[in-house]
Design a protein around this motif. Structure first.
Motif, PDB file in Angstrom:
ATOM      1  N   ARG A  34      21.128  27.746  -5.502  1.00 34.94           N
ATOM      2  CA  ARG A  34      20.841  28.754  -4.494  1.00 34.94           C
ATOM      3  C   ARG A  34      22.128  29.180  -3.801  1.00 34.94           C
ATOM      4  O   ARG A  34      23.037  28.374  -3.620  1.00 34.94           O
ATOM      5  CB  ARG A  34      19.903  28.188  -3.421  1.00 34.94           C
ATOM      6  N   TYR A  36      23.241  30.820  -0.156  1.00 40.34           N
ATOM      7  CA  TYR A  36      22.799  31.137   1.187  1.00 40.34           C
ATOM      8  C   TYR A  36      23.912  31.855   1.932  1.00 40.34           C
ATOM      9  O   TYR A  36      25.104  31.613   1.702  1.00 40.34           O
ATOM     10  CB  TYR A  36      22.459  29.865   1.974  1.00 40.34           C
ATOM     11  N   GLN A  38      25.259  32.253   5.800  1.00 43.48           N
ATOM     12  CA  GLN A  38      25.105  31.693   7.133  1.00 43.48           C
ATOM     13  C   GLN A  38      26.025  32.417   8.105  1.00 43.48           C
ATOM     14  O   GLN A  38      27.241  32.296   8.023  1.00 43.48           O
ATOM     15  CB  GLN A  38      25.399  30.189   7.155  1.00 43.48           C
ATOM     16  N   GLY A  43      21.166  29.735  11.327  1.00 39.37           N
ATOM     17  CA  GLY A  43      20.778  28.955  10.170  1.00 39.37           C
ATOM     18  C   GLY A  43      21.025  29.726   8.883  1.00 39.37           C
ATOM     19  O   GLY A  43      21.128  30.958   8.887  1.00 39.37           O
ATOM     20  N   PRO A  44      21.119  29.038   7.756  1.00 42.46           N
ATOM     21  CA  PRO A  44      21.344  29.711   6.468  1.00 42.46           C
ATOM     22  C   PRO A  44      20.152  30.566   6.061  1.00 42.46           C
ATOM     23  O   PRO A  44      19.010  30.207   6.313  1.00 42.46           O
ATOM     24  CB  PRO A  44      21.529  28.548   5.491  1.00 42.46           C
ATOM     25  N   ILE A  89      27.156  29.785   1.212  1.00 35.74           N
ATOM     26  CA  ILE A  89      27.003  28.391   0.812  1.00 35.74           C
ATOM     27  C   ILE A  89      26.273  28.305  -0.517  1.00 35.74           C
ATOM     28  O   ILE A  89      25.213  28.916  -0.692  1.00 35.74           O
ATOM     29  CB  ILE A  89      26.233  27.589   1.875  1.00 35.74           C
ATOM     30  N   PHE A 104      25.004  20.398  -0.942  1.00 33.40           N
ATOM     31  CA  PHE A 104      25.599  21.578  -0.338  1.00 33.40           C
ATOM     32  C   PHE A 104      27.086  21.666  -0.656  1.00 33.40           C
ATOM     33  O   PHE A 104      27.804  20.673  -0.595  1.00 33.40           O
ATOM     34  CB  PHE A 104      25.448  21.537   1.189  1.00 33.40           C
ATOM     35  N   GLY A 105      27.530  22.871  -0.970  1.00 33.43           N
ATOM     36  CA  GLY A 105      28.968  23.119  -0.987  1.00 33.43           C
ATOM     37  C   GLY A 105      29.439  23.317   0.441  1.00 33.43           C
ATOM     38  O   GLY A 105      28.635  23.455   1.366  1.00 33.43           O
ATOM     39  N   LYS A 106      30.750  23.338   0.629  1.00 36.94           N
ATOM     40  CA  LYS A 106      31.298  23.487   1.976  1.00 36.94           C
ATOM     41  C   LYS A 106      31.342  24.933   2.428  1.00 36.94           C
ATOM     42  O   LYS A 106      31.631  25.221   3.582  1.00 36.94           O
ATOM     43  CB  LYS A 106      32.679  22.866   2.057  1.00 36.94           C
TER      44      LYS A 106
ATOM     45  N   GLN B   6      13.035  27.633  15.608  1.00 37.52           N
ATOM     46  CA  GLN B   6      13.477  26.448  16.323  1.00 37.52           C
ATOM     47  C   GLN B   6      13.543  26.767  17.805  1.00 37.52           C
ATOM     48  O   GLN B   6      13.870  27.884  18.214  1.00 37.52           O
ATOM     49  CB  GLN B   6      14.875  26.003  15.857  1.00 37.52           C
ATOM     50  N   GLN B  42      32.115  22.567   8.992  1.00 34.04           N
ATOM     51  CA  GLN B  42      31.631  21.607   8.010  1.00 34.04           C
ATOM     52  C   GLN B  42      30.332  22.108   7.388  1.00 34.04           C
ATOM     53  O   GLN B  42      29.678  23.012   7.914  1.00 34.04           O
ATOM     54  CB  GLN B  42      31.375  20.248   8.669  1.00 34.04           C
ATOM     55  N   SER B  43      29.972  21.506   6.279  1.00 32.87           N
ATOM     56  CA  SER B  43      28.724  21.871   5.636  1.00 32.87           C
ATOM     57  C   SER B  43      27.555  21.165   6.326  1.00 32.87           C
ATOM     58  O   SER B  43      27.754  20.282   7.152  1.00 32.87           O
ATOM     59  CB  SER B  43      28.772  21.472   4.159  1.00 32.87           C
ATOM     60  N   LEU B  44      26.366  21.588   5.999  1.00 34.16           N
ATOM     61  CA  LEU B  44      25.183  20.937   6.556  1.00 34.16           C
ATOM     62  C   LEU B  44      25.073  19.518   6.003  1.00 34.16           C
ATOM     63  O   LEU B  44      25.274  19.280   4.819  1.00 34.16           O
ATOM     64  CB  LEU B  44      23.911  21.694   6.180  1.00 34.16           C
ATOM     65  N   PHE B  91      25.402  21.296  15.897  1.00 31.41           N
ATOM     66  CA  PHE B  91      24.436  22.345  15.559  1.00 31.41           C
ATOM     67  C   PHE B  91      23.367  21.687  14.703  1.00 31.41           C
ATOM     68  O   PHE B  91      23.660  21.174  13.617  1.00 31.41           O
ATOM     69  CB  PHE B  91      25.159  23.466  14.813  1.00 31.41           C
ATOM     70  N   ILE B  93      19.933  21.932  12.554  1.00 33.39           N
ATOM     71  CA  ILE B  93      19.165  22.923  11.803  1.00 33.39           C
ATOM     72  C   ILE B  93      18.016  22.224  11.098  1.00 33.39           C
ATOM     73  O   ILE B  93      18.198  21.180  10.482  1.00 33.39           O
ATOM     74  CB  ILE B  93      20.044  23.633  10.755  1.00 33.39           C
ATOM     75  N   PHE B 108      15.307  27.839   6.205  1.00 25.34           N
ATOM     76  CA  PHE B 108      16.006  27.234   7.323  1.00 25.34           C
ATOM     77  C   PHE B 108      15.658  27.914   8.634  1.00 25.34           C
ATOM     78  O   PHE B 108      15.432  29.127   8.691  1.00 25.34           O
ATOM     79  CB  PHE B 108      17.518  27.293   7.106  1.00 25.34           C
ATOM     80  N   GLY B 109      15.635  27.113   9.685  1.00 23.46           N
ATOM     81  CA  GLY B 109      15.500  27.673  11.014  1.00 23.46           C
ATOM     82  C   GLY B 109      16.825  28.238  11.481  1.00 23.46           C
ATOM     83  O   GLY B 109      17.850  28.058  10.819  1.00 23.46           O
ATOM     84  N   PRO B 110      16.833  28.878  12.632  1.00 22.11           N
ATOM     85  CA  PRO B 110      18.045  29.511  13.144  1.00 22.11           C
ATOM     86  C   PRO B 110      19.031  28.534  13.764  1.00 22.11           C
ATOM     87  O   PRO B 110      20.151  28.908  14.101  1.00 22.11           O
ATOM     88  CB  PRO B 110      17.514  30.486  14.186  1.00 22.11           C
ATOM     89  N   GLY B 111      18.599  27.279  13.937  1.00 20.62           N
ATOM     90  CA  GLY B 111      19.503  26.276  14.474  1.00 20.62           C
ATOM     91  C   GLY B 111      19.405  26.125  15.979  1.00 20.62           C
ATOM     92  O   GLY B 111      18.972  27.031  16.697  1.00 20.62           O
TER      93      GLY B 111
END
Lengths: 114, 117
Positions: A34, A36, A38, A43-44, A89, A104-106, B6, B42-44, B91, B93, B108-111
């Motif tokens: 996928r 995404y 962001q 959120g994504p 992402i 997840f990628g960065k 959220q 950073q990533s999730l 953050f 999420i 995903f939610g908006p965080g």
């Protein structure tokens, strides 16, 4: 080890130009991939999702490709707009139906300048 | 597409207090919801998987007594950060798993931006 690598880390382009983001993965067994978008502080949002048998999928100006043999994917953005500025992402799902098994990628941070 | 909300979108609290974050799937039932944390640039990072009617599954390194998760209904999961400290500022999420057609996807939610003073 399951990993998703994205390149470049960041990218600056002028409005109206095209760009391509890359994603390489070492995830097995593979279920789907996928992309995404962001926005900062949000959120994504899903752009595309591709399974093993799909090698291209479009969503408006976004076109994703998948080469399951080389384990590479790309996201091509056509005629970029200022609103495309965001992090993109790449996320790979390891096992179909697996709960939460997303890698997840960065992300690639894209900045579109006027 | 499916919508996940959220609440609150941001919160500032004093060190030592508890903060509850709600995650709702607005137009579908989600048997599974996920909680992520994302630090700047950073990533999730997955914190826990929440299944309706059962205990959450926490990722390694995430303290279950500090991050309380309740998934009381098919449309609501809550994350409570207990005795929050500045290092918990992040953050947060959530996502909800939607099963349809050929596979599943997560929305995903908006965080929620948590700042602990």
């Amino acid at each position: 080890k399951n990993q998703v690598e994205q390149s470049p880390q960041s990218l600056i382009i002028l409005e109206g130009k095209n760009c391509t983001l890359q994603c390489n993965y070492t995830v097995s067994p593979f279920s789907n991939l996928r992309w995404y978008k962001q926005d900062t502080g949000r959120g994504p949002v899903s752009l595309t999702i591709m399974t093993f048998s799909e090698n291209t999928k479009s969503n408006g100006r976004y076109t994703a490709t998948l080469d399951a043999d080389t384990k590479q994917s790309s996201l091509h953005i056509t005629a970029s707009q200022l609103s495309d500025s965001a992090s993109y992402i790449c996320v790979v799902s390891a096992i179909e139906g697996s709960q939460g098994n997303l890698i997840f990628g960065k992300g690639t941070k894209l900045s579109v300048k006027p | 597409g499916a919508v996940v909300s959220q609440h609150p979108s941001w919160v500032i609290c004093k060190s030592g207090t508890s903060v509850k974050i709600e995650c709702r799937s607005l137009d579908f039932q989600a048997t599974t919801m996920f909680w992520y944390r994302q630090f700047p640039k950073q990533s999730l990072m997955l914190m826990a998987t929440s299944n309706e009617g059962s205990k959450a599954t926490y990722e390694q390194g995430v303290e279950k007594d500090k991050f309380l998760i309740n998934h009381a209904s098919l449309t609501l999961s809550t994350l409570t950060v207990t005795s929050a400290h500045p290092e918990d500022s992040s953050f947060y999420i959530c996502s909800a798993r939607f099963l349809a057609g050929v596979g599943d996807t997560q929305y995903f939610g908006p965080g929620t931006r948590l700042t602990v003073l």
